[in-house]
Write a protein that holds these residues in place. Structure first.
Motif, mmCIF file in Angstrom:
data_model
loop_
_atom_site.group_PDB
_atom_site.id
_atom_site.type_symbol
_atom_site.label_atom_id
_atom_site.label_comp_id
_atom_site.label_asym_id
_atom_site.label_seq_id
_atom_site.Cartn_x
_atom_site.Cartn_y
_atom_site.Cartn_z
ATOM 1 N N ALA A 99 0.903 -1.251 0.135
ATOM 2 C CA ALA A 99 -0.020 0.064 0.551
ATOM 3 C C ALA A 99 0.994 1.504 -0.011
ATOM 4 C CB ALA A 99 -0.784 0.123 1.584
ATOM 5 N N LEU A 100 0.260 2.204 -0.238
ATOM 6 C CA LEU A 100 1.186 3.557 -0.440
ATOM 7 C C LEU A 100 0.847 4.487 0.804
ATOM 8 C CD1 LEU A 100 1.558 2.706 -3.426
ATOM 9 C CD2 LEU A 100 1.169 5.175 -3.834
ATOM 10 N N SER A 101 -0.050 3.641 1.907
ATOM 11 C CA SER A 101 -0.789 4.475 2.715
ATOM 12 C C SER A 101 0.989 4.529 3.923
ATOM 13 C CB SER A 101 -1.076 3.654 4.077
ATOM 14 O OG SER A 101 -2.528 2.926 2.746
ATOM 15 N N LYS A 102 1.324 3.761 3.892
ATOM 16 C CA LYS A 102 2.655 4.394 5.472
ATOM 17 C C LYS A 102 3.720 4.831 5.090
ATOM 18 C CE LYS A 102 0.060 1.068 7.875
ATOM 19 N NZ LYS A 102 -1.074 1.819 8.738
ATOM 20 N N ALA A 103 4.506 4.429 3.889
ATOM 21 C CA ALA A 103 6.117 5.068 2.648
ATOM 22 C C ALA A 103 5.174 6.265 2.168
ATOM 23 C CB ALA A 103 6.569 3.695 1.645
ATOM 24 N N TYR A 104 4.063 6.825 1.942
ATOM 25 C CA TYR A 104 4.334 8.089 1.366
ATOM 26 C C TYR A 104 3.213 8.761 2.442
ATOM 27 C CZ TYR A 104 6.052 5.295 -2.127
ATOM 28 O OH TYR A 104 6.717 4.904 -3.285
ATOM 29 N N ALA A 105 3.148 8.688 3.565
ATOM 30 C CA ALA A 105 1.841 9.118 4.439
ATOM 31 C C ALA A 105 0.839 9.173 3.849
ATOM 32 C CB ALA A 105 2.741 11.070 5.135
ATOM 33 N N MET A 106 -0.521 8.770 2.982
ATOM 34 C CA MET A 106 -1.085 8.337 2.491
ATOM 35 C C MET A 106 -2.511 7.480 2.480
ATOM 36 S SD MET A 106 0.773 9.151 -1.720
ATOM 37 C CE MET A 106 -1.512 9.770 -2.033
ATOM 38 N N THR A 107 -2.569 7.570 4.079
ATOM 39 C CA THR A 107 -3.554 6.556 5.256
ATOM 40 C C THR A 107 -4.709 7.297 4.458
ATOM 41 O OG1 THR A 107 -3.226 7.876 7.126
ATOM 42 C CG2 THR A 107 -1.625 5.907 6.703
ATOM 43 N N GLY A 108 -5.011 8.104 4.690
ATOM 44 C CA GLY A 108 -6.364 8.678 4.130
ATOM 45 C C GLY A 108 -6.709 8.622 2.085
ATOM 46 N N TRP A 109 -5.796 8.295 1.480
ATOM 47 C CA TRP A 109 -5.993 8.174 0.172
ATOM 48 C C TRP A 109 -6.699 6.639 -0.205
ATOM 49 C CZ3 TRP A 109 -4.368 12.476 -3.199
ATOM 50 C CH2 TRP A 109 -3.777 13.742 -2.455
ATOM 51 N N ARG A 110 -6.820 6.233 0.315
ATOM 52 C CA ARG A 110 -6.644 4.981 0.265
ATOM 53 C C ARG A 110 -6.392 3.939 -0.958
ATOM 54 N NH1 ARG A 110 -6.211 2.938 4.539
ATOM 55 N NH2 ARG A 110 -8.087 1.518 4.316
ATOM 56 N N ILE A 111 -5.092 3.780 -0.452
ATOM 57 C CA ILE A 111 -4.481 3.316 -2.236
ATOM 58 C C ILE A 111 -3.398 1.815 -1.842
ATOM 59 C CG2 ILE A 111 -2.672 3.631 -4.046
ATOM 60 C CD1 ILE A 111 -3.000 6.851 -3.478
ATOM 61 N N GLY A 112 -4.198 1.044 -1.895
ATOM 62 C CA GLY A 112 -3.464 -0.699 -1.973
ATOM 63 C C GLY A 112 -3.051 -1.363 -2.812
ATOM 64 N N TYR A 113 -2.607 -2.111 -2.552
ATOM 65 C CA TYR A 113 -2.209 -3.048 -4.674
ATOM 66 C C TYR A 113 -2.243 -4.145 -3.499
ATOM 67 C CZ TYR A 113 2.869 -2.082 -3.827
ATOM 68 O OH TYR A 113 3.910 -1.995 -3.838
ATOM 69 N N MET A 114 -2.217 -5.545 -4.657
ATOM 70 C CA MET A 114 -2.085 -6.865 -5.029
ATOM 71 C C MET A 114 -1.583 -6.933 -6.053
ATOM 72 S SD MET A 114 -4.687 -9.863 -5.260
ATOM 73 C CE MET A 114 -5.330 -9.464 -3.619
ATOM 74 N N ALA A 115 -0.362 -7.661 -6.038
ATOM 75 C CA ALA A 115 -0.010 -8.786 -6.621
ATOM 76 C C ALA A 115 -0.280 -10.084 -7.546
ATOM 77 C CB ALA A 115 2.022 -8.367 -7.542
ATOM 78 N N ALA A 116 -0.264 -10.879 -8.068
ATOM 79 C CA ALA A 116 0.258 -12.104 -7.849
ATOM 80 C C ALA A 116 -0.508 -13.864 -9.262
ATOM 81 C CB ALA A 116 -1.669 -12.324 -7.016
ATOM 82 N N ASN A 117 -0.607 -14.175 -9.094
ATOM 83 C CA ASN A 117 -0.994 -14.875 -10.592
ATOM 84 C C ASN A 117 -2.115 -14.496 -11.422
ATOM 85 O OD1 ASN A 117 -3.032 -16.892 -10.154
ATOM 86 N ND2 ASN A 117 -1.140 -18.180 -9.118
ATOM 87 N N ASP A 118 -1.913 -15.139 -12.994
ATOM 88 C CA ASP A 118 -2.812 -14.981 -12.951
ATOM 89 C C ASP A 118 -4.717 -15.276 -12.623
ATOM 90 O OD1 ASP A 118 -1.879 -13.667 -15.355
ATOM 91 O OD2 ASP A 118 -1.435 -15.387 -16.532
ATOM 92 N N GLU A 119 -4.451 -16.151 -11.737
ATOM 93 C CA GLU A 119 -5.574 -16.736 -11.837
ATOM 94 C C GLU A 119 -6.398 -16.266 -10.480
ATOM 95 O OE1 GLU A 119 -5.221 -20.999 -9.949
ATOM 96 O OE2 GLU A 119 -7.380 -21.296 -11.045
ATOM 97 N N ILE A 120 -5.671 -15.839 -9.598
ATOM 98 C CA ILE A 120 -6.354 -15.266 -8.621
ATOM 99 C C ILE A 120 -6.657 -13.538 -8.621
ATOM 100 C CG2 ILE A 120 -4.811 -14.334 -6.251
ATOM 101 C CD1 ILE A 120 -3.294 -16.833 -6.057
ATOM 102 N N ILE A 121 -5.433 -12.939 -9.460
ATOM 103 C CA ILE A 121 -5.633 -11.530 -10.410
ATOM 104 C C ILE A 121 -7.581 -11.808 -10.437
ATOM 105 C CG2 ILE A 121 -5.670 -9.733 -11.839
ATOM 106 C CD1 ILE A 121 -3.272 -9.371 -9.276
ATOM 107 N N LYS A 122 -7.655 -12.304 -11.563
ATOM 108 C CA LYS A 122 -8.959 -12.697 -12.502
ATOM 109 C C LYS A 122 -9.910 -12.577 -11.482
ATOM 110 C CE LYS A 122 -8.086 -14.512 -16.944
ATOM 111 N NZ LYS A 122 -7.241 -16.191 -16.898
ATOM 112 N N ALA A 123 -10.008 -13.538 -10.325
ATOM 113 C CA ALA A 123 -10.761 -13.515 -9.824
ATOM 114 C C ALA A 123 -11.038 -12.332 -7.989
ATOM 115 C CB ALA A 123 -10.556 -15.276 -8.436
ATOM 116 N N ALA A 124 -9.749 -11.947 -7.635
ATOM 117 C CA ALA A 124 -9.960 -10.694 -6.943
ATOM 118 C C ALA A 124 -9.955 -9.465 -7.919
ATOM 119 C CB ALA A 124 -8.443 -10.295 -6.925
ATOM 120 N N THR A 125 -10.101 -9.108 -9.031
ATOM 121 C CA THR A 125 -11.336 -8.596 -10.124
ATOM 122 C C THR A 125 -12.358 -8.986 -9.777
ATOM 123 O OG1 THR A 125 -8.669 -8.380 -11.294
ATOM 124 C CG2 THR A 125 -10.728 -7.482 -11.777
ATOM 125 N N LYS A 126 -12.804 -9.952 -9.718
ATOM 126 C CA LYS A 126 -14.506 -10.482 -9.939
ATOM 127 C C LYS A 126 -14.835 -9.592 -8.571
ATOM 128 C CE LYS A 126 -14.937 -14.741 -11.720
ATOM 129 N NZ LYS A 126 -15.143 -15.477 -11.604
#
Ligand code: PLP
Length: 401
Positions: A237-264
């Motif tokens: 997430a960008l929350s802690k490193a960039y002092a951006m907790t209130g902006w709500r920006i996180g991310y996930m990186a994973a294999n195709d199958e998991i990304i498809k499921a998470a996007t759904k």
């Protein structure tokens, strides 16, 4: 007539006790009470100006519409580049989803892989939201005792012993909330071998990645080998490193199958994160941010030293050396079942209540982190407050007998 019952799933879910304590601190401050708060789980700095300017520009440019669910391609390209350069992780932009904070990324990951009664191994102490997220998804948290002598990091042996036919995943959080522990590459290699041997997923929560005070570079477990790359879901997430907790920006990186499921899942739940925050995130990830991060880390490192120096003055507590994040995890066991003002201290929550009421010092009791005799102090506060606050905690402990 009473209304129908609420959903059963909600019954056992706790609200976040850290957020509740922070709300209590705000309330007391509003009432004019002077409170030194060691509770904060966020940098006390403002978001850097270049990032705010990028958000203003996005507004002026009219970037106010829906975007792709996973985030605009420019942002996912910037994240892909960051993961490659900083973490030695090779994920295409299509293997990354941007979500509302690391929290939503974690929830997406859990929803994507956990079925009813699947077990997830969580080393104790743990960040309090993991267990609740797993409950929401119908899974079972298997909480594993770790040892203070190992800085509360799970060993490969402890991991292996906890595995059953129902185990689906392990959550590894490094740098760790609440202990500040940082797993070394060698430790992660050993844990990875077990995950591979038993064919388990790894959820690697790296939101405190930049707050690492060791000489060793942060290690992302997915970077260790191809097999770990495909079975790991990297959360950040960008929350802690960039002092951006209130902006709500996180991310996930994973294999195709998991990304498809998470996007759904995300497409039906929230769609994209705020479009303006996405443009701010691109700026945050640019080279212009590195000096801000370096400065912030230096300030935290200095505060950590001050805290470690001051805390030595308090007798009968113990703590593990915090290598990362901005937390100190303290064992108050020696004060449990002792008496303060004729009342018995049954656990760290009792200690926290007296500290805030009588000394104006707010701390996080770690019951919801799996450790009822421990307290977490955040040093994301000013140096003066650290010194004054520890003095007050010391006064309190001297009144316990
Ligand atoms: N993971 C850990 C260990 C955290 O401590 C936090 C926030 O405190 C998060 C994830 C969630 O971060 P975010 O604020 O980006 O949702």
């Amino acid at each position: 007539m009473p209304l129908p019952n609420l959903a059963k799933r909600i019954k056992n879910i706790k609200t976040s006790s850290t957020l509740a304590i922070q709300e209590e601190v705000l309330k007391l401050k509003k009432e004019g009470k002077e409170i030194i708060s060691f509770t904060v789980g966020q940098p006390d700095f403002d978001t850097p100006i270049n990032i705010k300017d990028a958000a203003k520009l996005a507004l002026d440019n009219g970037y106010t519409k829906y975007t792709a669910v996973a985030g605009i391609i420019e942002l996912r390209e910037a994240l892909s580049k960051k993961l490659k350069n900083k973490n030695n992780l090779h994920y295409s932009p299509n293997n990354i989803i941007v979500s509302n904070g690391g929290k939503q990324s974690l929830m997406n990951a859990i929803y994507a892989i956990i079925d009813n009664n699947d077990e997830v191994i969580i080393p104790k102490p743990y960040w309090l939201s993991y267990t609740e997220m797993i409950k929401i998804a119908g899974g079972i948290s298997v909480l594993i005792e770790t040892k203070a002598i190992n800085s509360y990091k799970i060993t490969a042996d402890e991991f292996e012993k906890a595995i059953t036919p129902n185990t689906k995943a392990i959550i590894i959080n490094s740098p760790n909330n609440p202990t500040g522990a940082v797993y070394t590459r060698d430790e992660l290699i050993k844990l990875g071998e077990i995950a591979t041997k038993y064919n388990l997923y790894i959820i690697s929560d790296e939101v405190y990645e930049y707050l690492n005070y060791t000489n060793e570079k942060h290690c992302s477990i997915a970077s260790i080998n191809e097999d770990l790359h495909r079975r790991t879901i990297t959360i950040n997430a960008l929350s802690k490193a960039y002092a951006m907790t209130g902006w709500r920006i996180g991310y996930m990186a994973a294999n195709d199958e998991i990304i498809k499921a998470a996007t759904k899942i995300q497409s039906q739940q929230t769609s994209n994160i705020c479009s303006i925050a996405q443009y701010a995130a691109i700026e945050a990830l640019s080279d212009r941010s590195s000096s801000n991060i370096d400065n912030m880390v230096k300030i935290f490192a200095n505060r950590r030293n001050i805290l470690l120096n001051e805390i030595k003055k308090i007798n009968n507590i113990s703590y593990t050396f915090p290598d990362g994040a901005f937390y100190l995890f303290i064992d108050f066991s020696k004060f449990i079942n002792k008496s303060y003002k004729n009342t018995i201290l049954n656990n760290a929550s009792d200690i926290a209540i007296h500290l805030i009421k009588d000394f104006g010092v707010a701390v996080i009791p770690c019951t919801d982190f799996g450790m009822k005799n421990h307290i977490r102090l955040s040093y994301a506060i000013s140096e003066n407050d650290i010194i004054k606050g520890i003095e007050k905690i010391n006064e309190f402990t001297q009144e316990i007998n």
